[in-house]
Design a protein around this motif. Structure first.
Motif, PDB file in Angstrom:
ATOM      1  N   GLY A  18      26.271  23.050   2.587  1.00 31.01           N
ATOM      2  CA  GLY A  18      25.458  21.946   2.956  1.00 31.01           C
ATOM      3  C   GLY A  18      25.291  21.641   4.422  1.00 31.01           C
ATOM      4  N   ALA A  19      24.026  21.168   5.016  1.00 29.93           N
ATOM      5  CA  ALA A  19      23.840  21.106   6.585  1.00 29.93           C
ATOM      6  C   ALA A  19      23.757  19.438   6.635  1.00 29.93           C
ATOM      7  N   GLY A  20      24.365  18.424   5.750  1.00 28.87           N
ATOM      8  CA  GLY A  20      24.294  17.072   6.240  1.00 28.87           C
ATOM      9  C   GLY A  20      25.346  16.883   7.180  1.00 28.87           C
ATOM     10  N   LEU A  21      25.623  15.588   7.700  1.00 29.21           N
ATOM     11  CA  LEU A  21      26.487  15.162   8.755  1.00 29.21           C
ATOM     12  C   LEU A  21      27.801  15.842   8.814  1.00 29.21           C
ATOM     13  N   GLU A  41      22.219  25.521   3.217  1.00 30.72           N
ATOM     14  CA  GLU A  41      21.472  24.413   3.063  1.00 30.72           C
ATOM     15  C   GLU A  41      20.561  24.531   1.775  1.00 30.72           C
ATOM     16  N   ARG A  42      20.665  23.564   0.873  1.00 32.51           N
ATOM     17  CA  ARG A  42      19.730  23.904  -0.119  1.00 32.51           C
ATOM     18  C   ARG A  42      18.314  23.642  -0.047  1.00 32.51           C
ATOM     19  N   ALA A  43      18.045  22.648   1.095  1.00 32.23           N
ATOM     20  CA  ALA A  43      16.603  22.085   1.274  1.00 32.23           C
ATOM     21  C   ALA A  43      15.935  23.402   1.996  1.00 32.23           C
ATOM     22  N   LEU A  44      14.552  23.138   1.921  1.00 29.84           N
ATOM     23  CA  LEU A  44      13.950  24.156   2.676  1.00 29.84           C
ATOM     24  C   LEU A  44      13.765  23.946   4.109  1.00 29.84           C
ATOM     25  N   LYS A  45      13.719  22.494   4.283  1.00 28.10           N
ATOM     26  CA  LYS A  45      13.539  22.045   5.808  1.00 28.10           C
ATOM     27  C   LYS A  45      14.292  20.802   5.765  1.00 28.10           C
ATOM     28  N   VAL A  46      14.733  20.737   7.211  1.00 33.34           N
ATOM     29  CA  VAL A  46      15.737  19.717   7.553  1.00 33.34           C
ATOM     30  C   VAL A  46      14.918  18.470   7.678  1.00 33.34           C
ATOM     31  N   LYS A  47      15.307  17.278   6.822  1.00 29.55           N
ATOM     32  CA  LYS A  47      14.623  15.827   6.979  1.00 29.55           C
ATOM     33  C   LYS A  47      15.651  15.045   7.139  1.00 29.55           C
TER      34      LYS A  47
END
Length: 179
Positions: A18-21, A41-47
């Motif tokens: 995970g690339a959260g905080l 990170e599971r998302a394809l793009k950071v939002k």
């Protein structure tokens, strides 16, 4: 002069889910310490999403130790007071925060969460965050940990961080090594 026990120690490889905080904070600390890591990170793009947040004396010393207080202060302002409202939006009272810096060394600071996220993301080299890597499973075998992702890829390391049920691996390493 180094002892043989110091030279025999291998620097661990940390896998962060995970690339959260939290994942970015762990990555920043490991980057500063020179410990190898990779963030999945599971998302394809950071939002960067979210509203206002407040950080204070419990976490701001970490930003200071990482050399990021000057940059953090550019995105945040001190909280001077907090108003308390009832359900009819009538002010019930106010808590003044004007002396917190004298007692703790840091103010409570308010900022937009996306700006903090962007600031933290800049501290992590791009190649250390793998996007589209949803962690499905973690295994431990022969003093190694393995993570398996939804795209049928697998990775191995020494410590997994970010998965709530597996964060004890990191805390045990920190207790053993004193890092």
């Amino acid at each position: 002069m180094t002892s043989s026990s110091q030279t025999d120690k291998k620097t661990p490889v940390v896998l962060i889910a995970g690339a959260g905080l939290g994942g970015l904070m762990l990555g920043m600390v490991l980057e500063k310490a020179g410990i190898e890591y990779c963030i999945f990170e599971r998302a394809l793009k950071v939002k960067p999403l979210g509203a206002a947040m407040v950080l204070g004396p419990t976490i701001l010393p970490v930003f200071e130790q990482l050399g990021l207080m000057e940059e953090f202060n550019k995105i945040a302002v001190p909280v001077v007071s907090t108003d308390i409202y009832n359900d009819n939006m009538k002010v019930l009272g106010s808590v003044k925060m004007n002396n917190i810096i004298e007692t703790s060394g840091f103010d409570n600071m308010i900022f937009a969460r996306p700006r903090l996220y962007e600031m933290m993301l800049k501290q992590i080299p791009e190649h250390k965050i793998l996007m589209g890597k949803r962690v499905l499973k973690m295994q431990e075998k022969d003093d190694q940990v393995f993570i398996h992702c939804s795209d049928n890829t697998s990775y191995n390391g020494d410590i997994v961080g970010g998965l709530m049920e597996h964060t004890h691996y990191l805390s045990e390493y920190v207790q053993v090594t004193g890092r």
